[in-house]
Motif scaffolding. Structure first.
Motif, PDB file in Angstrom:
ATOM      1  N   VAL A 246       0.846  -1.195   0.000  1.00 41.37           N
ATOM      2  CA  VAL A 246       0.000   0.000   0.000  1.00 41.37           C
ATOM      3  C   VAL A 246       0.878   1.241   0.000  1.00 41.37           C
ATOM      4  O   VAL A 246       1.880   1.305   0.721  1.00 41.37           O
ATOM      5  CB  VAL A 246      -0.929   0.026   1.234  1.00 41.37           C
ATOM      6  N   ILE A 247       0.505   2.239  -0.814  1.00 42.05           N
ATOM      7  CA  ILE A 247       1.136   3.556  -0.756  1.00 42.05           C
ATOM      8  C   ILE A 247       0.077   4.568  -0.327  1.00 42.05           C
ATOM      9  O   ILE A 247      -1.015   4.613  -0.902  1.00 42.05           O
ATOM     10  CB  ILE A 247       1.732   3.973  -2.107  1.00 42.05           C
ATOM     11  N   VAL A 248       0.395   5.360   0.692  1.00 45.53           N
ATOM     12  CA  VAL A 248      -0.488   6.423   1.164  1.00 45.53           C
ATOM     13  C   VAL A 248       0.179   7.756   0.859  1.00 45.53           C
ATOM     14  O   VAL A 248       1.293   8.017   1.319  1.00 45.53           O
ATOM     15  CB  VAL A 248      -0.757   6.299   2.682  1.00 45.53           C
ATOM     16  N   PHE A 249      -0.487   8.593   0.067  1.00 46.73           N
ATOM     17  CA  PHE A 249       0.066   9.900  -0.286  1.00 46.73           C
ATOM     18  C   PHE A 249      -0.536  10.980   0.607  1.00 46.73           C
ATOM     19  O   PHE A 249      -1.765  11.060   0.767  1.00 46.73           O
ATOM     20  CB  PHE A 249      -0.229  10.241  -1.747  1.00 46.73           C
ATOM     21  N   ALA A 250       0.331  11.811   1.188  1.00 45.51           N
ATOM     22  CA  ALA A 250      -0.093  12.945   2.005  1.00 45.51           C
ATOM     23  C   ALA A 250       0.490  14.220   1.420  1.00 45.51           C
ATOM     24  O   ALA A 250       1.454  14.190   0.649  1.00 45.51           O
ATOM     25  CB  ALA A 250       0.331  12.759   3.456  1.00 45.51           C
ATOM     26  N   ARG A 293       9.452  -6.220   3.606  1.00 48.87           N
ATOM     27  CA  ARG A 293       9.726  -6.020   5.023  1.00 48.87           C
ATOM     28  C   ARG A 293       8.882  -4.865   5.562  1.00 48.87           C
ATOM     29  O   ARG A 293       8.703  -4.729   6.768  1.00 48.87           O
ATOM     30  CB  ARG A 293      11.220  -5.747   5.246  1.00 48.87           C
ATOM     31  N   LEU A 294       8.387  -4.031   4.654  1.00 52.79           N
ATOM     32  CA  LEU A 294       7.418  -2.989   4.964  1.00 52.79           C
ATOM     33  C   LEU A 294       6.160  -3.243   4.141  1.00 52.79           C
ATOM     34  O   LEU A 294       6.252  -3.602   2.967  1.00 52.79           O
ATOM     35  CB  LEU A 294       7.977  -1.599   4.634  1.00 52.79           C
ATOM     36  N   ASP A 295       4.999  -3.068   4.756  1.00 53.67           N
ATOM     37  CA  ASP A 295       3.731  -3.265   4.054  1.00 53.67           C
ATOM     38  C   ASP A 295       3.177  -1.969   3.485  1.00 53.67           C
ATOM     39  O   ASP A 295       2.522  -1.969   2.445  1.00 53.67           O
ATOM     40  CB  ASP A 295       2.684  -3.864   4.999  1.00 53.67           C
ATOM     41  N   ILE A 296       3.413  -0.872   4.192  1.00 53.07           N
ATOM     42  CA  ILE A 296       2.797   0.410   3.850  1.00 53.07           C
ATOM     43  C   ILE A 296       3.880   1.469   3.705  1.00 53.07           C
ATOM     44  O   ILE A 296       4.808   1.543   4.523  1.00 53.07           O
ATOM     45  CB  ILE A 296       1.796   0.844   4.945  1.00 53.07           C
ATOM     46  N   LEU A 297       3.760   2.278   2.683  1.00 49.59           N
ATOM     47  CA  LEU A 297       4.674   3.397   2.462  1.00 49.59           C
ATOM     48  C   LEU A 297       3.857   4.680   2.485  1.00 49.59           C
ATOM     49  O   LEU A 297       2.932   4.854   1.685  1.00 49.59           O
ATOM     50  CB  LEU A 297       5.376   3.227   1.119  1.00 49.59           C
TER      51      LEU A 297
END
Length: 474
Positions: A246-250, A293-297
């Motif tokens: 998942v990528i979350v853009f802020a 190793r990371l699920d969310i960025l």
């Protein structure tokens, strides 16, 4: 138009055929003939339309026709290390059958890599792909001659200016020949880009490719909520739609840092990406994300362009982007290489007007997800009217409308422009596809009607001018 209808040599066409490249994208069809004419060019087209191939293919073809021994002949400027690496990989594939040498110049490396970059510059690699700051650092050490550069290319020029590289670019230009051909590629045309174009381009041809709508393979939806509810809504999305890849853009670095901290406290495996991170740290975050190793960025728009990751399952816009191009770039991180994906936008009370403008650009209403009872009251969706906070105006959950989380848009639009990305001719990374996801192959051309460069097949020159085998021949 097919690539074999352009004035490309058989050597380039063979590489394209091995990489399974098919029809030209609009930017390639329009830009390649202009570049062959020797004219300066300013081209406006969004990421993913094949801009890299649009400038690399004609330039390496011309360099193979008239090589300049022991001199840098082409400089490609990139805003980030990640994009520079991506361009270098594509160049390796396109020039597989050509004696073209290249070196990538970027920061975040050790002393050994810095020395290798310096050697490539001094020995005259044919093509130098560089970030502005690191190229300036090498020039300040002296002993580097850029006076024979024939082609000066700026990729994602608007992003370079957003990152404050205007002065660095102008400083680099002082080292170049005034007789060079300058090519500028940008996703947008703000005033700063127009100013730069006037300063470094001579009577340029102009190309503007309209922003494409998102591919129908992306299931777009939106959650109408108050700003204070966004983090809870985000966690709800992770629970119902999954929290892997998942990528979350802020919208800001501060919001990225705060949101990443809050998600870590909730036991999510989260990384963050923004311009405050050092290059080596950014590289490590991307490695960890690719290795799962990371699920969310959680990221600013630094990750919206020039990052090649094919298996993103979900993109979340924590804030509504102010420009349609930014929205397309962000959600375009998913549904790549023929796969499907989902994109959800959290529309706060202050975001509604902007999201309404976005829907006008798309030409259809984006599906609205209904939020669960426990979220509390949510605002009605009325983009023509300002909503200031909970308790103001007419409430309701998701404007009283229910859409399944996997629902498609009311009027999906096909994105006919596909980007060309590949690592080498032998291994296809992301070939152009049809709307159904099937690969399109280049029609082989007749060797009797095409020109062939006079050099050994399968041999490629390295940065120091030596010849190395590229196809395993002894």
């Amino acid at each position: 138009m097919r690539f074999d209808e352009l004035e490309l040599s058989d050597d380039v066409l063979d590489a394209l055929d091995a990489m399974r490249f098919g029809d030209c994208t609009p930017i390639q069809e329009q830009a390649i003939p202009i570049i062959f004419q020797g004219r300066d060019l300013i081209a406006v087209a969004q990421t993913g339309t094949g801009k890299t191939a649009a400038y690399l293919l004609p330039v390496i073809d011309m360099l193979a026709d008239g090589p300049e021994p022991d001199a840098v002949s082409c400089i490609v400027m990139s805003p980030t290390r990640e994009l520079a690496q991506q361009i270098d990989r594509q160049l390796e594939g396109f020039s597989y059958y050509l004696p073209i040498s290249s070196v990538a110049i970027y920061g975040g490396t050790d002393g050994k890599e810095f020395s290798r970059q310096q050697k490539g510059l001094k020995n005259g690699a044919d093509v130098v792909i560089a970030t502005p700051g690191r190229l300036i650092a090498h020039l300040q050490l002296g002993g580097i001659d850029l006076s024979k550069v024939k082609y000066f290319i700026l990729d994602e020029a608007d992003r370079m200016l957003d990152m404050g590289f205007f002065d660095d670019i102008m400083q680099i230009v002082k080292h170049l020949s005034p007789d060079r051909q300058t090519l500028m590629f940008s996703a947008t045309m703000p005033p700063k880009i127009q100013q730069l174009a006037k300063a470094i381009l001579r009577d340029p041809a102009e190309i503007k490719i309209a922003v494409s709508r998102p591919t129908e393979k992306i299931a777009q939806s939106a959650c109408i909520c108050y700003e204070s509810q966004k983090t809870a809504v985000l966690k709800h999305l992770f629970k119902t739609m999954g929290s892997q890849k998942v990528i979350v853009f802020a919208s800001s670095k501060l919001k990225v840092k705060d949101l990443a901290k809050e998600l870590r406290a909730a036991k999510f495996k989260v990384g963050e990406m923004h311009s405050d991170l050092e290059q080596d740290r950014r590289e490590q975050v991307m490695l960890d994300f690719r290795a799962e190793r990371l699920d969310i960025l959680v990221a600013t728009d630094i990750l919206a362009r020039g990052i090649d990751i094919d298996d993103i399952a979900l993109v979340v816009n924590y804030d509504v982007p102010r420009e349609a191009e930014d929205y397309v770039h962000r959600i375009g991180r998913t549904a790549r290489a023929g796969a499907g994906g989902s994109a959800v936008t959290l529309v706060g009370e202050k975001d509604q007007r902007w999201f309404g403008e976005l829907e006008k650009f798309l030409g259809y209403e984006v599906a609205k997800q209904e939020l669960p009872e426990g979220m509390g009251e949510t605002p009605a969706y009325n983009p023509g009217r300002a909503v200031t906070g909970p308790g103001r105006g007419r409430g309701g959950r998701g404007n009283g409308r229910h859409y399944p989380k996997s629902s498609k848009n009311a009027r999906p639009q096909k994105n006919k422009a596909t980007g060309n990305a590949s690592k080498s001719p032998a291994t296809q990374a992301s070939a152009p596809t049809t709307a159904e996801g099937e690969q399109k192959k280049t029609k082989p051309s007749s060797s009797n009607s095409r020109r062939r460069h006079n050099h050994g097949r399968g041999k490629k020159k390295t940065e120091n001018g030596n010849t190395a085998s590229k196809n395993g021949e002894n």
